[in-house]
Motif scaffolding. Structure first.
Motif, PDB file in Angstrom:
ATOM      1  N   VAL A  54       0.809  -1.213   0.000  1.00  0.00           N
ATOM      2  CA  VAL A  54       0.000   0.000   0.000  1.00  0.00           C
ATOM      3  C   VAL A  54       0.846   1.268   0.000  1.00  0.00           C
ATOM      4  O   VAL A  54       2.014   1.278   0.389  1.00  0.00           O
ATOM      5  N   GLY A  55       0.227   2.348  -0.429  1.00  0.00           N
ATOM      6  CA  GLY A  55       0.840   3.662  -0.345  1.00  0.00           C
ATOM      7  C   GLY A  55      -0.032   4.539   0.534  1.00  0.00           C
ATOM      8  O   GLY A  55       0.006   4.442   1.746  1.00  0.00           O
ATOM      9  N   ARG A  56      -0.916   5.329  -0.140  1.00  0.00           N
ATOM     10  CA  ARG A  56      -1.821   6.211   0.597  1.00  0.00           C
ATOM     11  C   ARG A  56      -2.946   5.453   1.289  1.00  0.00           C
ATOM     12  O   ARG A  56      -3.273   4.341   0.928  1.00  0.00           O
ATOM     13  N   ASN A  57      -3.598   6.066   2.257  1.00  0.00           N
ATOM     14  CA  ASN A  57      -4.789   5.518   2.921  1.00  0.00           C
ATOM     15  C   ASN A  57      -4.591   4.072   3.375  1.00  0.00           C
ATOM     16  O   ASN A  57      -5.502   3.236   3.277  1.00  0.00           O
ATOM     17  N   ALA A  58      -3.370   3.772   3.879  1.00  0.00           N
ATOM     18  CA  ALA A  58      -3.018   2.386   4.202  1.00  0.00           C
ATOM     19  C   ALA A  58      -4.039   1.725   5.132  1.00  0.00           C
ATOM     20  O   ALA A  58      -4.440   0.590   4.890  1.00  0.00           O
ATOM     21  N   ASP A  59      -4.476   2.430   6.166  1.00  0.00           N
ATOM     22  CA  ASP A  59      -5.398   1.817   7.131  1.00  0.00           C
ATOM     23  C   ASP A  59      -6.748   1.487   6.509  1.00  0.00           C
ATOM     24  O   ASP A  59      -7.297   0.413   6.721  1.00  0.00           O
ATOM     25  N   GLU A  60      -7.248   2.441   5.721  1.00  0.00           N
ATOM     26  CA  GLU A  60      -8.545   2.201   5.080  1.00  0.00           C
ATOM     27  C   GLU A  60      -8.464   1.071   4.051  1.00  0.00           C
ATOM     28  O   GLU A  60      -9.373   0.262   3.936  1.00  0.00           O
ATOM     29  N   VAL A  61      -7.348   1.044   3.313  1.00  0.00           N
ATOM     30  CA  VAL A  61      -7.187  -0.012   2.313  1.00  0.00           C
ATOM     31  C   VAL A  61      -7.107  -1.367   3.023  1.00  0.00           C
ATOM     32  O   VAL A  61      -7.759  -2.335   2.611  1.00  0.00           O
ATOM     33  N   ASP A  66     -10.002  -6.740   4.408  1.00  0.00           N
ATOM     34  CA  ASP A  66     -10.272  -7.769   5.412  1.00  0.00           C
ATOM     35  C   ASP A  66     -11.538  -8.546   5.067  1.00  0.00           C
ATOM     36  O   ASP A  66     -12.645  -8.102   5.304  1.00  0.00           O
ATOM     37  N   THR A  67     -11.339  -9.731   4.496  1.00  0.00           N
ATOM     38  CA  THR A  67     -12.497 -10.578   4.166  1.00  0.00           C
ATOM     39  C   THR A  67     -12.418 -11.887   4.941  1.00  0.00           C
ATOM     40  O   THR A  67     -13.078 -12.854   4.607  1.00  0.00           O
ATOM     41  N   GLY A  68     -11.565 -11.907   5.947  1.00  0.00           N
ATOM     42  CA  GLY A  68     -11.430 -13.118   6.756  1.00  0.00           C
ATOM     43  C   GLY A  68     -10.092 -13.819   6.576  1.00  0.00           C
ATOM     44  O   GLY A  68      -9.679 -14.604   7.422  1.00  0.00           O
ATOM     45  N   LEU A  69      -9.400 -13.536   5.469  1.00  0.00           N
ATOM     46  CA  LEU A  69      -8.066 -14.116   5.260  1.00  0.00           C
ATOM     47  C   LEU A  69      -7.045 -13.334   6.087  1.00  0.00           C
ATOM     48  O   LEU A  69      -7.222 -12.149   6.322  1.00  0.00           O
ATOM     49  N   PRO A  70      -5.932 -13.990   6.503  1.00  0.00           N
ATOM     50  CA  PRO A  70      -4.877 -13.212   7.149  1.00  0.00           C
ATOM     51  C   PRO A  70      -4.267 -12.219   6.159  1.00  0.00           C
ATOM     52  O   PRO A  70      -3.928 -12.603   5.031  1.00  0.00           O
ATOM     53  N   VAL A  71      -4.169 -10.954   6.564  1.00  0.00           N
ATOM     54  CA  VAL A  71      -3.621  -9.916   5.682  1.00  0.00           C
ATOM     55  C   VAL A  71      -2.444  -9.231   6.373  1.00  0.00           C
ATOM     56  O   VAL A  71      -2.569  -8.781   7.508  1.00  0.00           O
ATOM     57  N   SER A  72      -1.299  -9.171   5.713  1.00  0.00           N
ATOM     58  CA  SER A  72      -0.197  -8.352   6.217  1.00  0.00           C
ATOM     59  C   SER A  72      -0.053  -7.149   5.289  1.00  0.00           C
ATOM     60  O   SER A  72      -0.370  -7.231   4.107  1.00  0.00           O
ATOM     61  N   THR A  73       0.365  -6.036   5.850  1.00  0.00           N
ATOM     62  CA  THR A  73       0.428  -4.802   5.067  1.00  0.00           C
ATOM     63  C   THR A  73       1.873  -4.341   4.932  1.00  0.00           C
ATOM     64  O   THR A  73       2.615  -4.332   5.919  1.00  0.00           O
ATOM     65  N   TRP A  74       2.275  -3.979   3.726  1.00  0.00           N
ATOM     66  CA  TRP A  74       3.641  -3.546   3.442  1.00  0.00           C
ATOM     67  C   TRP A  74       3.569  -2.236   2.702  1.00  0.00           C
ATOM     68  O   TRP A  74       2.773  -2.090   1.787  1.00  0.00           O
TER      69      TRP A  74
END
Ligand code: UD1
Ligand code: CA
Length: 453
Positions: A54-61, A66-74
């Motif tokens: 992600v770049g902008r709006n990282a938290d909202e993105v 979040d659809t139930g799968l584990p998601v990590s953010t970079w």
């Protein structure tokens, strides 16, 4: 044994051409953010984990992803190209997966089938499987250069020769990469090209030079439509709506002018429902068998049970629940309210924060006054009650079963069951007074004329 899979979803674009203050992947198709469409497709292709770049709006993105799968953010702080973007998720890739799917966050129409096809190619031994599409207008896309059933290279439009530009088999941008080879391939990518970017597409030649196998799997051009502008967003919406309406009609829903009906990603409509032209269905709507929605109705967060009738020109807002056979007619608004079996709210009415019993009849122009300027209050209307036209029901208030409210009433006190309630001044008639009134008015008019004004 089943292969496990990490989806690296690229969503670090700066969305310039969208001319928006929010990240473009948060813009919606069918009232669902593009990024959510993409993650759901990945989920249906049996992806185990998502690495979101992600770049902008990282938290909202991240929230939309979040659809139930584990998601990590970079985060990719500098935008140095698609290979560089994938490497922002290096640590996630290092965890060790059989398959890595690289997906763009701005490609909302991608199907799980195409993602699964790319993964299947890896299972059959390919190191890289690229999702390609055919188009008569290939300008701007990377061209897929095939030799002997293998993909030899992807040439970006800017770097392509005239002969290569004549190729109409193009890179959709998405690909599957063998998890064991991914970092080795990505680390070998340089930026010696027209844009000076680290191109993900270069891993094709790199894999082939190392003796690996690379194939292209074909998807439709629609699926890989990338959204950069609001014009393309509207195009994606149109394609998506077309498909959804087609699926609904095939499942037994009647629409006379389907191109004028708009549904949402979670719309549920059972067989033998009729949707007349020009109906807008927002999120959270369920319509059960045998119901009819007439023209120009706007529905959102509403459940419409079997045999109900809605509209024309009805507005159902969140929390509207119409039970079997209920009717909500023209110019009525219903919010956070239950309309019981066979109850009728037919004309020019606002029902908010209310429970209306079975077979009650709500007269034209009835208003539930649910808001006192600070709090919302509930109105309870019993089964079989009759509320006369143009009544104001000042909540909290209860109208008993089988009772009758006289037209034009302002009801501020509870009405007992089976009572007749008058909440208005009693009418009086003065014989002959209209004639006298008129004579007086004419005399006044004459006096003014003589006085010259
Ligand atoms: C890319 C492909 C091209 C393909 C086309 C399909 C490459 C080098 N080219 O080109 O072959 O035909 O997609 O639409 O892959 N992104 C980042 N960080 C970056 C760069 C890009 O997150 O540093 C994201 C973008 O937000 C976008 C995606 O990656 O979602 C693709 O990037 P973009 O610049 O649009 O690639 P194209 O030039 O369209
Ligand atoms: Ca693009």
């Amino acid at each position: 044994m089943a292969r496990n899979c990490l989806a690296v979803v690229l969503a670090a674009g700066d969305s310039t051409r969208m001319k928006s203050s929010t990240s473009k992947v948060l813009h919606t198709v069918g009232n669902l953010p593009m990024i959510t469409h993409v993650i759901k497709a990945a989920q249906s292709a049996d992806v185990d984990s998502v690495a979101l770049v992600v770049g902008r709006n990282a938290d909202e993105v991240a929230a939309a992803a979040d659809t139930g799968l584990p998601v990590s953010t970079w985060s990719q702080n500098e935008r140095l190209g698609t290979a560089h973007a994938v490497l922002a998720a290096r640590k996630a890739i290092e965890e060790g997966f059989d398959d890595i799917l690289v997906i763009f966050g701005d490609t909302p129409l991608i199907t799980s089938k195409s993602l699964a096809n790319a993964r299947a190619a890896l299972a059959e031994g390919a190191d890289v499987a690229v999702i390609g599409f055919r188009t008569d207008a290939p300008d701007g896309y990377g061209r897929l250069i095939e030799r002997d059933g293998q993909l030899a290279a992807i040439r970006e439009h800017r770097d392509a020769t005239d002969a290569e530009r004549a190729i109409t088999f193009c890179n959709g941008g998405l690909m599957a990469i063998s998890g064991r080879k991914a970092l080795e391939l990505l680390d070998a990518v340089g930026n010696d090209n027209a844009k000076g970017e680290y191109y993900l597409t270069d891993i094709v030649e790199i894999a082939r030079a190392a003796g690996g196998s690379v194939v292209a799997v074909e998807a439709s051009a629609e699926e890989v439509l990338g959204i950069n502008t609001r014009v393309e967003l509207a195009e994606a919406e149109s394609l998506w709506q077309h498909k959804r309406r087609h699926d609904l009609m095939m499942a037994g829903v009647s629409m006379r002018a389907p191109e004028t009906v708009f549904v949402s990603h979670d719309t549920l409509i059972e067989a033998d429902v009729t949707i007349e032209p020009n109906v807008i269905i927002g999120p959270g709507v369920t319509i059960r068998s045998g119901a009819t929605v007439f023209s120009y109705s706007h529905l959102e967060g509403a459940v419409i049970d079997t045999g109900c009738s809605v509209g024309p020109f009805a507005r159902l807002r969140p929390g509207a629940e119409l039970q079997h056979g209920a009717k909500v007619g023209n110019f009525c608004e219903v919010k956070n309210a239950v309309i019981g079996d066979g109850a009728k709210v037919n004309h020019l009415t606002y029902v908010g924060d209310a429970d209306i019993g079975a077979k009650a009849n709500i007269g034209a122009g009835t208003i539930t006054c649910n808001y006192d300027g600070v709090n919302k209050h509930r109105t309870i209307i019993g089964a079989g009650a009759f509320v006369g036209s143009n009544s104001a029901l000042v909540a909290p208030v209860t109208i008993g079963d089988g009772s009758y409210v006289a037209s034009g009433s302002v009801v501020t006190m509870d009405v007992p069951a089976d009572a007749l309630s008058f909440g208005r001044a009693r009418q009086t008639n003065k014989e002959g007074l209209a004639v006298k009134l008129k004579e007086r008015s004419l005399a006044e008019k004459e006096r003014r004329r003589k006085a010259g004004n």
